[in-house]
Design a protein around this motif. Structure first.
Motif, PDB file in Angstrom:
ATOM      1  N   ASP A   1       0.823  -1.212   0.000  1.00 13.61           N
ATOM      2  CA  ASP A   1       0.000   0.000   0.000  1.00 13.61           C
ATOM      3  C   ASP A   1       0.856   1.259   0.000  1.00 13.61           C
ATOM      4  O   ASP A   1       0.423   2.298  -0.527  1.00 13.61           O
ATOM      5  CB  ASP A   1      -0.923   0.010   1.215  1.00 13.61           C
ATOM      6  CG  ASP A   1      -2.029  -1.029   1.132  1.00 13.61           C
ATOM      7  OD1 ASP A   1      -2.253  -1.562   0.019  1.00 13.61           O
ATOM      8  OD2 ASP A   1      -2.655  -1.312   2.173  1.00 13.61           O
ATOM      9  N   ARG A   2       2.054   1.186   0.543  1.00 15.62           N
ATOM     10  CA  ARG A   2       2.946   2.347   0.602  1.00 15.62           C
ATOM     11  C   ARG A   2       3.873   2.418  -0.596  1.00 15.62           C
ATOM     12  O   ARG A   2       4.769   3.252  -0.634  1.00 15.62           O
ATOM     13  CB  ARG A   2       3.744   2.324   1.911  1.00 15.62           C
ATOM     14  CG  ARG A   2       2.915   2.737   3.111  1.00 15.62           C
ATOM     15  CD  ARG A   2       3.524   2.259   4.424  1.00 15.62           C
ATOM     16  NE  ARG A   2       2.769   2.751   5.568  1.00 15.62           N
ATOM     17  CZ  ARG A   2       1.599   2.256   5.956  1.00 15.62           C
ATOM     18  NH1 ARG A   2       1.053   1.255   5.272  1.00 15.62           N
ATOM     19  NH2 ARG A   2       0.982   2.748   7.005  1.00 15.62           N
ATOM     20  N   GLY A   3       3.681   1.535  -1.553  1.00 12.49           N
ATOM     21  CA  GLY A   3       4.423   1.621  -2.801  1.00 12.49           C
ATOM     22  C   GLY A   3       5.752   0.901  -2.823  1.00 12.49           C
ATOM     23  O   GLY A   3       6.528   1.069  -3.783  1.00 12.49           O
ATOM     24  N   TYR A   4       6.036   0.067  -1.831  1.00 10.93           N
ATOM     25  CA  TYR A   4       7.313  -0.633  -1.813  1.00 10.93           C
ATOM     26  C   TYR A   4       7.261  -1.879  -2.695  1.00 10.93           C
ATOM     27  O   TYR A   4       6.228  -2.553  -2.782  1.00 10.93           O
ATOM     28  CB  TYR A   4       7.685  -1.054  -0.383  1.00 10.93           C
ATOM     29  CG  TYR A   4       8.048   0.112   0.494  1.00 10.93           C
ATOM     30  CD1 TYR A   4       9.333   0.626   0.494  1.00 10.93           C
ATOM     31  CD2 TYR A   4       7.088   0.712   1.315  1.00 10.93           C
ATOM     32  CE1 TYR A   4       9.674   1.708   1.296  1.00 10.93           C
ATOM     33  CE2 TYR A   4       7.422   1.791   2.124  1.00 10.93           C
ATOM     34  CZ  TYR A   4       8.713   2.291   2.103  1.00 10.93           C
ATOM     35  OH  TYR A   4       9.041   3.363   2.893  1.00 10.93           O
ATOM     36  N   ARG A   5       8.384  -2.163  -3.341  1.00 10.69           N
ATOM     37  CA  ARG A   5       8.512  -3.366  -4.146  1.00 10.69           C
ATOM     38  C   ARG A   5       9.049  -4.490  -3.263  1.00 10.69           C
ATOM     39  O   ARG A   5      10.198  -4.449  -2.817  1.00 10.69           O
ATOM     40  CB  ARG A   5       9.446  -3.145  -5.328  1.00 10.69           C
ATOM     41  CG  ARG A   5       9.628  -4.391  -6.201  1.00 10.69           C
ATOM     42  CD  ARG A   5      10.673  -4.159  -7.270  1.00 10.69           C
ATOM     43  NE  ARG A   5      11.054  -5.403  -7.921  1.00 10.69           N
ATOM     44  CZ  ARG A   5      12.114  -5.539  -8.721  1.00 10.69           C
ATOM     45  NH1 ARG A   5      12.891  -4.487  -8.979  1.00 10.69           N
ATOM     46  NH2 ARG A   5      12.404  -6.703  -9.259  1.00 10.69           N
ATOM     47  N   ILE A   6       8.227  -5.465  -2.999  1.00  9.18           N
ATOM     48  CA  ILE A   6       8.603  -6.589  -2.137  1.00  9.18           C
ATOM     49  C   ILE A   6       9.309  -7.643  -2.984  1.00  9.18           C
ATOM     50  O   ILE A   6       8.809  -8.041  -4.038  1.00  9.18           O
ATOM     51  CB  ILE A   6       7.366  -7.182  -1.448  1.00  9.18           C
ATOM     52  CG1 ILE A   6       6.730  -6.118  -0.539  1.00  9.18           C
ATOM     53  CG2 ILE A   6       7.730  -8.424  -0.635  1.00  9.18           C
ATOM     54  CD1 ILE A   6       5.390  -6.537   0.041  1.00  9.18           C
ATOM     55  N   ILE A   7      10.464  -8.096  -2.513  1.00 13.22           N
ATOM     56  CA  ILE A   7      11.245  -9.063  -3.284  1.00 13.22           C
ATOM     57  C   ILE A   7      11.269 -10.443  -2.617  1.00 13.22           C
ATOM     58  O   ILE A   7      11.976 -11.335  -3.085  1.00 13.22           O
ATOM     59  CB  ILE A   7      12.680  -8.561  -3.541  1.00 13.22           C
ATOM     60  CG1 ILE A   7      13.376  -8.204  -2.231  1.00 13.22           C
ATOM     61  CG2 ILE A   7      12.659  -7.378  -4.496  1.00 13.22           C
ATOM     62  CD1 ILE A   7      14.841  -7.854  -2.413  1.00 13.22           C
ATOM     63  N   THR A   8      10.517 -10.611  -1.552  1.00 16.78           N
ATOM     64  CA  THR A   8      10.266 -11.944  -1.022  1.00 16.78           C
ATOM     65  C   THR A   8       9.163 -12.567  -1.854  1.00 16.78           C
ATOM     66  O   THR A   8       8.077 -11.994  -1.965  1.00 16.78           O
ATOM     67  CB  THR A   8       9.841 -11.875   0.457  1.00 16.78           C
ATOM     68  OG1 THR A   8      10.899 -11.274   1.216  1.00 16.78           O
ATOM     69  CG2 THR A   8       9.550 -13.268   0.999  1.00 16.78           C
ATOM     70  N   PRO A   9       9.402 -13.717  -2.474  1.00 13.14           N
ATOM     71  CA  PRO A   9       8.415 -14.276  -3.400  1.00 13.14           C
ATOM     72  C   PRO A   9       7.059 -14.509  -2.726  1.00 13.14           C
ATOM     73  O   PRO A   9       7.003 -14.918  -1.564  1.00 13.14           O
ATOM     74  CB  PRO A   9       9.047 -15.604  -3.839  1.00 13.14           C
ATOM     75  CG  PRO A   9      10.513 -15.437  -3.602  1.00 13.14           C
ATOM     76  CD  PRO A   9      10.632 -14.551  -2.407  1.00 13.14           C
ATOM     77  N   PRO A  10       5.967 -14.251  -3.445  1.00 12.62           N
ATOM     78  CA  PRO A  10       4.639 -14.559  -2.904  1.00 12.62           C
ATOM     79  C   PRO A  10       4.546 -16.035  -2.537  1.00 12.62           C
ATOM     80  O   PRO A  10       5.100 -16.899  -3.212  1.00 12.62           O
ATOM     81  CB  PRO A  10       3.698 -14.212  -4.068  1.00 12.62           C
ATOM     82  CG  PRO A  10       4.469 -13.261  -4.919  1.00 12.62           C
ATOM     83  CD  PRO A  10       5.905 -13.660  -4.789  1.00 12.62           C
ATOM     84  N   GLY A  11       3.844 -16.309  -1.454  1.00 12.48           N
ATOM     85  CA  GLY A  11       3.688 -17.682  -1.009  1.00 12.48           C
ATOM     86  C   GLY A  11       4.797 -18.176  -0.102  1.00 12.48           C
ATOM     87  O   GLY A  11       4.707 -19.284   0.427  1.00 12.48           O
ATOM     88  N   THR A  12       5.845 -17.370   0.083  1.00 12.00           N
ATOM     89  CA  THR A  12       6.936 -17.763   0.979  1.00 12.00           C
ATOM     90  C   THR A  12       6.425 -17.809   2.411  1.00 12.00           C
ATOM     91  O   THR A  12       5.734 -16.901   2.866  1.00 12.00           O
ATOM     92  CB  THR A  12       8.096 -16.760   0.870  1.00 12.00           C
ATOM     93  OG1 THR A  12       8.567 -16.736  -0.479  1.00 12.00           O
ATOM     94  CG2 THR A  12       9.248 -17.148   1.787  1.00 12.00           C
TER      95      THR A  12
END
Length: 419
Positions: free
Chosen positions: A351-362
């Motif tokens: 929501d704050r615009g950060y790019r998350i690099i932990t894969p979804p589902g981890t």
């Protein structure tokens, strides 16, 4: 009532004994569990860097130190059974106690494996990946300079793809080296799948499990992994200077000794295990005669191959307590609690615009996001909010543990500027 020094020491010494006596009748704490840790004004979300030591582990260490200072109040202290501590860790990761020994750190364990395999003096291929421990990258670069064929599997979308790993494990590969859970972004390898591919090619597998043991379920026997190592200061809730090295039964039989030290040798005919039964000398007055300066046997199992010199005894007291604590909670419950906090953190960062690099589902307790100049931009606002996470040049990592709750999550999210 105010305790004097002698009474305080006595209480610290008695606490581990009393805790052992009451353990069977005491249900495990509910999560979040703040009572088992010292009160702090900080929202501490950095347990993947260094996990706080619990009050019980501190009391166990205090009792050990009291004994080392020859304090008379320490005479009632029951020494920690080091073999029992090894057995507790072995149960946690589904291994046998004789497959586990002490090492000073994860890196020391990894290097011991490399030495046992003859690197860098013997030829052969090593496959590693770019989500392995980044501080170990120079080690493999240096091996490459010494004519070891080191192959790097590149991450894609925050993952190491199994097809990329399979392509890299070519005939002649002797070792695959990886982190079961990546320190960078929490990616979790399918260790059994990697071991199946590697073993089919005649290669052995080493796994750094420092971000796995105590945080996610680990099944060393079920995976088929050949070697694994971890230190205790992260999810095992111990301290620096002590770790565990696992070597699968049968694998060591084909390997020559590469490490030589006090704990790896015993008197001829001594019982197996880590109890002290030193080699018999034949050079001092009143020694039994012998044709060599010493008679000795190599201890069986991992300790015989990798047992060297002394290690951090006070940490054994801490980790013995912590392994009981983790065992009472159970790793699935610990992991489930972490995921209950990771989910709103992931949503709030997005929501704050950060790019998350932990894969979804981890399902590991690490969440990493990219941010240019993260350390420079976030140090002051997080310090002002009294929030602690792991800050790096261009990313930050959040790692909740058993004592964290939604108040900690909300404090962090409120302190973070928009990306």
């Amino acid at each position: 009532m105010t305790l004097n020094r002698r009474q305080a020491l006595g209480a610290a010494i008695a606490l581990p004994v009393a805790s052992q006596a009451a353990k069977a009748a005491t249900p495990p704490p509910s999560l979040p569990d703040r009572r088992s840790f010292a009160a702090t004004p900080i929202a501490y979300l950095d347990s993947a860097s260094t996990h706080p030591i619990s009050l019980g582990a501190r009391a166990a260490m205090d009792a050990y130190v009291a004994g080392r200072t020859l304090d008379p109040a320490a005479t009632a202290r029951r020494p920690v059974d080091r073999a029992a501590t090894i057995a507790k860790f072995a149960r946690l990761v589904n291994a046998d106690p004789d497959e586990v020994t002490w090492v000073q750190s994860t890196t020391m364990g990894e290097q011991a494996v490399l030495r046992a395999l003859g690197f860098p003096h013997k030829s052969g291929r090593i496959v590693t990946d770019t989500l392995h421990f980044y501080a170990g990258f120079p080690m493999y670069r240096e091996l490459g300079k010494q004519r070891v064929d080191v192959a790097w599997v590149q991450a894609r979308d925050g993952r190491i793809m199994m097809e990329d790993m399979a392509k890299a494990i070519t005939p002649g590969t002797r070792l695959v080296s990886l982190s079961l859970v990546s320190t960078y972004n929490g990616f979790h390898h399918d260790l059994k799948a990697v071991c199946d591919i590697a073993h089919a090619a005649g290669a052995l597998v080493y796994a750094d499990i420092i971000h796995a043991a105590g945080a996610v379920p680990v099944d060393l026997h079920g995976s088929g992994v050949d070697f694994a190592a971890c230190a205790t200061y992260k999810w095992l809730m111990g301290d620096f200077g002590l770790g565990f090295l696992y070597a699968r039964r049968g694998v060591l039989d084909a390997l020559p000794l590469a490490d030589f030290g006090y704990y790896g040798f015993a008197a001829p005919g001594a019982p197996p295990g880590i109890g002290l039964s030193p080699p018999q000398t034949h050079v001092y007055p009143m020694d039994a005669p012998g044709n060599e300066p010493v008679s000795y046997a190599i201890r069986p199992g991992a300790i015989g191959h990798f047992g060297t010199g002394t290690y951090a005894q006070s940490v054994i007291a801490a980790i013995d307590h912590s392994l009981d604590y983790i065992g009472a909670l159970t790793v699935p419950v610990i992991n489930q609690h972490a995921q209950s906090l990771i989910a709103p953190l992931r949503e709030g960062l997005s929501d704050r615009g950060y790019r998350i690099i932990t894969p979804p589902g981890t399902t590991t307790p690490l969440l990493t996001a990219l941010l240019p100049d993260a350390k420079t931009r976030l140090t002051d606002p997080l310090a002002k909010a009294q929030v602690r996470i792991s800050l790096h040049d261009h990313h930050f990592r959040i790692a909740p543990s058993v004592f964290n709750d939604m108040n900690d999550v909300n404090r962090l999210l409120a302190a973070l500027p928009r990306a």
